[in-house]
Motif scaffolding. Sequence first.
Motif, mmCIF file in Angstrom:
data_model
loop_
_atom_site.group_PDB
_atom_site.id
_atom_site.type_symbol
_atom_site.label_atom_id
_atom_site.label_comp_id
_atom_site.label_asym_id
_atom_site.label_seq_id
_atom_site.Cartn_x
_atom_site.Cartn_y
_atom_site.Cartn_z
ATOM 1 N N PHE A 49 0.830 -1.201 0.000
ATOM 2 C CA PHE A 49 0.000 0.000 0.000
ATOM 3 C C PHE A 49 0.871 1.260 0.000
ATOM 4 O O PHE A 49 0.533 2.246 -0.636
ATOM 5 C CB PHE A 49 -0.915 -0.011 1.236
ATOM 6 N N LEU B 119 -2.661 -1.972 -9.245
ATOM 7 C CA LEU B 119 -3.711 -1.421 -10.108
ATOM 8 C C LEU B 119 -4.088 -0.011 -9.656
ATOM 9 O O LEU B 119 -4.379 0.864 -10.480
ATOM 10 C CB LEU B 119 -4.938 -2.347 -10.045
ATOM 11 N N ASP B 120 -4.082 0.209 -8.357
ATOM 12 C CA ASP B 120 -4.414 1.527 -7.830
ATOM 13 C C ASP B 120 -3.376 2.551 -8.291
ATOM 14 O O ASP B 120 -3.719 3.675 -8.665
ATOM 15 C CB ASP B 120 -4.453 1.470 -6.297
ATOM 16 N N MET C 244 -3.997 -5.528 -6.494
ATOM 17 C CA MET C 244 -4.882 -4.372 -6.367
ATOM 18 C C MET C 244 -4.095 -3.108 -5.985
ATOM 19 O O MET C 244 -4.475 -2.015 -6.384
ATOM 20 C CB MET C 244 -5.996 -4.644 -5.345
ATOM 21 N N ASN C 245 -3.017 -3.260 -5.230
ATOM 22 C CA ASN C 245 -2.178 -2.102 -4.935
ATOM 23 C C ASN C 245 -1.565 -1.553 -6.224
ATOM 24 O O ASN C 245 -1.552 -0.352 -6.469
ATOM 25 C CB ASN C 245 -1.059 -2.484 -3.953
ATOM 26 N N TYR D 66 -3.757 -11.231 -4.484
ATOM 27 C CA TYR D 66 -4.825 -10.261 -4.760
ATOM 28 C C TYR D 66 -4.466 -8.880 -4.220
ATOM 29 O O TYR D 66 -4.592 -7.860 -4.911
ATOM 30 C CB TYR D 66 -6.124 -10.772 -4.138
ATOM 31 N N VAL D 67 -4.008 -8.844 -2.966
ATOM 32 C CA VAL D 67 -3.695 -7.566 -2.320
ATOM 33 C C VAL D 67 -2.610 -6.835 -3.105
ATOM 34 O O VAL D 67 -2.704 -5.634 -3.373
ATOM 35 C CB VAL D 67 -3.258 -7.813 -0.857
#
Lengths: 398, 407
Positions: A21, A387-388, A384-385, A380-381
Amino acid sequence: MTSIVLYFHVHQPFRLRRYSFFDIAREEDYFDDDANAAIVQRVAERCYLPMNALLLRLAQRHGERFRCSMSITSTALEQMERWAPAALAGLVALARAGVVEFVAETSHHSLAFLANGDEFRAQVRAHTDRLERTFGARPRAFRNTELVIDDRVARVAGELGFCALLGEGADHLVGWRSPASVYAAAGTPDLKVLLRNYELSDDIAFRFSNRGWHEWPLSAEKFARFLERVPEDAQQIGLFMDYETAGEHQWEETGIFDFMERMPGAALQSGRFTFRTPSEVAARETAAETLEIPHPVSWADAERDLSAWLGNPMQSAAHAALYALYNDTRRAAAAGRPELLERWRRLSTSDHVYYMCTKGASDGEVHAHFSPYDSPHEAYVTFMNVLDDLARRVGAGA
Amino acid sequence: MKVLMLGWEFPPYISGGLGTACEGLVKGLAATDAEVTFVVPRLPEGAVSRYARLVDCGLPREDRAVALDAALLPYLTAEQYERLVARQSCSGDLGEDLFAEVERYARAVEQNVGADTAYDLVHGHDWMTYPAAIAVAENLGVPLVLHVHSSEYDRAGENANARIVEVEQRGLDAADRVVCVSRFAAQCLRERFPVKAAKLRVVHNGVAVPVSAGDDAASAPPDEPRAPRIAEPIVLFLGRVTAQKGPEYFLQAAALVVRHEPRVKFVMAGAGDLLPTMIERAAELGLARHVHFTGFLRGPDVDRIYDEAALYVLSSVSEPFGIAPLEALSRDVPVIVSRQSGVTEVLSNVTAVDFWDVTALARCIREVLARPELRDEMAAQGRAATRVLTWERQAALVRDVYRELGA
């Protein structure tokens, strides 16, 4: 005479770094080049280089009677160019010698056919051009990612001018018919569908080293006897597998190279078989009948469907979120940031959602074997980081 | 006076609030006439205290991973512990379980605590130390104080492990005084356990004011230009991802918020047995682009996430105290807390909602985010509470409890 279609798939994804993140909006470097380089070099040592040499020897030994086919993703091509050039040079030599026919697919081993027809075509066209540049021949056969076929895939493959389509000979698709027939795709009569014989293919790809298998150990002669059991009127036997089968999935110590070296000779012994490429078979054979494929069929897992990639909410959410960024990414690329589209495409590689699969049992073990992550959730985590971050760079916001 | 204090973990290696609270209490007691000897099953390397004699029981370390994790994870359920041990101990010693570890600790304490020191009192922290504390207090013939940082019902709700409940009940029966960390916790304890009200005392936890606030600012290099890394407001969950902490309610509220405010980020920071489930839930709830998971965060990353957070949410189902909101406030991060928490007792005017009322939680999140002036107001309140709630002051209250027992 029955054709044996020996077909190998070569693929390497661009694996992601441990992107946290806190990396979002800071770290532009998504991909773990160290790991990717190390893996492609290891696989080149164990598989690509010895197999390239082996295939060349087979062609010298058996002449016209030995041909095979291969697909290689652009992500694998790029990794070989950067980190294992000798492996790529070997493949080029095989193509120039006429031993290997290269088969087209999506450039990035993506699931684009499911989500975006334009992107699907764009990836196939880009990849077809690239194969022609690299190997000197324009591909005429097509295989979709993970051998997924359905009526839509067949239609697009036909529209793009391919003459043959490779697919999985899954029980629920073939039914009472034979995977050894050459089929015409429904609605695209000029496109011949060649199906994988999963029993014979998996005898090599999966069971070869399994000491619990009642046929172990599998010799070239024994395998030739299996081939002889295929009915006389069979048009083709599809032996489709990963190139990494030799040396990587089945280690050298299992005797897999010796098997590969001797199997074609053993199969050719009776005179009933010849090894041919998909486009040769398509040109030669008349379709026995038409095949309708209403639901996607793949070569993965026991289900032979899409559940390995889109079987749980994490996978569906990640897939949907990726394709939701597509238009913004294209706009950013058109506005002078083409590297963002390339990054998006690397994220479209289906391996990323495959790592998120939560299936248990033996298929779960296969998934874990291929995953660089400790858990599907970590996959997944991380995805998605990344992709953000990409969303911010293509101006799509949160 | 001399106190024999039994704990389970001590900083720097801790799994939750217990080790931190013990360290604070020990430090606070040093300002009184109490001399504390603090015993743990095994001390992590680097554990030092200027305020107490630390005693390492030296429980076996042959299987380092298991030994260490037993110390690190007192709040695993017994089932999780068994799985962990089964996974890590290849030696096949599957007789291991958390209860055996607790028993070993009890025996080790009896052996390690010689008659060389005349203790006036034994003080044990949470159920893992109760068997040891009961035995040693009886041997020494001194009063017993037990400190309930959380009970099995707080941690596991209706899935409470009967054996742990039994250990807790024996402790409550044997103790001369039971210290609860809030009136809420005392009330919960009385609802669940037959315990004499006269034994119960409430002493809220203290708060260690972060040293960073003033000091670092002076020494740190000048900040980069203050454009936030992430423009969207960040709503933070920071804690163990377990049923007790109510992570599911946090996600449900998030789903309600993003319907109206798609540009809000939710961050779930922490690890725990429910983390995989919560990751899947976030995907199911359509929150893939709105919720991020960081896993367990260490020191500097805790500071970073507080720096970036616009709001801290404590969604606990049952939180005997709940120190995290005070930490958040001390870093100028406004908070919304579960009404089922002890921390509400020390914060006047804090925004509190019932943990199950996700609609109210979502509404409060939107209100706080929409009114940045609340941020300063809440932070000021938090600082005021933190100033009052020092460990020196709270330890003095614990010293009063000792005094009641003639120590």
